[in-house]
Design an enzyme around this catalytic site. Structure first.
Site, mmCIF file in Angstrom:
data_model
loop_
_atom_site.group_PDB
_atom_site.id
_atom_site.type_symbol
_atom_site.label_atom_id
_atom_site.label_comp_id
_atom_site.label_asym_id
_atom_site.label_seq_id
_atom_site.Cartn_x
_atom_site.Cartn_y
_atom_site.Cartn_z
ATOM 1 N N LYS A 178 -37.392 40.090 -36.303
ATOM 2 C CA LYS A 178 -36.248 39.943 -35.396
ATOM 3 C C LYS A 178 -34.930 39.963 -36.161
ATOM 4 O O LYS A 178 -33.961 40.598 -35.734
ATOM 5 C CB LYS A 178 -36.376 38.643 -34.595
ATOM 6 C CG LYS A 178 -37.494 38.670 -33.578
ATOM 7 C CD LYS A 178 -37.616 37.329 -32.886
ATOM 8 C CE LYS A 178 -38.717 37.338 -31.842
ATOM 9 N NZ LYS A 178 -38.792 36.068 -31.125
ATOM 10 N N ALA A 228 -35.981 33.744 -35.407
ATOM 11 C CA ALA A 228 -36.928 32.636 -35.247
ATOM 12 C C ALA A 228 -37.966 33.006 -34.205
ATOM 13 O O ALA A 228 -37.699 33.794 -33.294
ATOM 14 C CB ALA A 228 -36.194 31.360 -34.831
ATOM 15 N N ASP A 229 -39.137 32.436 -34.355
ATOM 16 C CA ASP A 229 -40.184 32.613 -33.358
ATOM 17 C C ASP A 229 -41.090 31.392 -33.379
ATOM 18 O O ASP A 229 -41.251 30.742 -34.416
ATOM 19 C CB ASP A 229 -41.004 33.874 -33.611
ATOM 20 C CG ASP A 229 -41.655 34.363 -32.324
ATOM 21 O OD1 ASP A 229 -41.050 35.189 -31.634
ATOM 22 O OD2 ASP A 229 -42.768 33.895 -32.002
ATOM 23 N N THR A 230 -41.670 31.092 -32.218
ATOM 24 C CA THR A 230 -42.520 29.908 -32.063
ATOM 25 C C THR A 230 -43.841 30.316 -31.438
ATOM 26 O O THR A 230 -43.874 31.138 -30.524
ATOM 27 C CB THR A 230 -41.815 28.862 -31.166
ATOM 28 O OG1 THR A 230 -40.569 28.510 -31.769
ATOM 29 C CG2 THR A 230 -42.661 27.622 -30.989
#
Length: 190
Positions: free
Chosen positions: A51, A69-71
């Site tokens: 990203k 960011a990623d979750t």
């Protein structure tokens, strides 16, 4: 140096705003299906980096720090994404009921030729939930755009018995660790 958030997440925007970190938002197209989540820690880091790199390509500003960011929510080694529909949300919440699962948030910071990547992991313990409680929660609409079909920052907090780790990792951005990392780039100081 300015910060560019490579995410459309309202929760990430809110967390950065609440602590006074200035930023602009510039999410870019990135094929998330190209990343394996077999190893959740590696997967969320790869997603965050993808990203951030995509945003940098789109914006092209070399005098900025790009934050990706990623979750992901993981139960029994399986990554649980956003629900496809209410039935999917019900099945996910039924599986989480009375059990512990892990939430991983990966973060990538890109500035010039530097790439800094890290992740945080928090364990979340759910109360035992009745089918009626699950249906009532789904009826709020809150689970429909959330990994794991719940939002800890909303009504979903009523489902949670305890957590081990950083609450903000579960929300979607380990903001204290991010703020400390941003100090190196002169974006923010505590």
């Amino acid at each position: 140096m300015k910060l560019i958030l490579a995410s459309g997440s309202p929760r990430r925007r809110e967390l950065l705003t609440e602590v006074g970190i200035p930023f602009t938002v510039a999410p870019a197209e990135f094929d998330e299906s190209s990343v394996s989540l077999q190893d959740p820690a590696e997967g969320v880091c790869a997603l965050a980096l993808g990203k951030a790199r995509a945003s940098r390509r789109t914006c092209g500003d070399d005098n900025a720090v790009y934050l990706g960011a990623d979750t992901v929510v993981v139960l029994d080694g399986e990554a649980m994404g956003k629900p496809a529909d209410e039935d999917d949300a019900f099945l996910t919440l039924r599986r989480l009921s009375g059990r512990a699962h892990s939430v991983y948030t990966g973060v990538a910071l890109i500035s010039g030729d530097q790439e800094e990547i890290f992740y945080e992991k928090t364990d979340v313990y759910f109360y035992e939930l009745s089918d009626e409680e699950i249906r009532e929660y789904i009826a709020t609409g809150e689970p429909m755009d959330k990994a794991g079909s719940y939002g800890i920052q909303g009504r979903g907090r009523l489902l949670i018995r305890k957590i081990d780790g950083d609450y903000f990792t579960v929300v979607g951005l380990p903001v204290a660790r991010v703020a400390r990392a941003l100090k190196k780039y002169n974006v923010f100081s505590l």
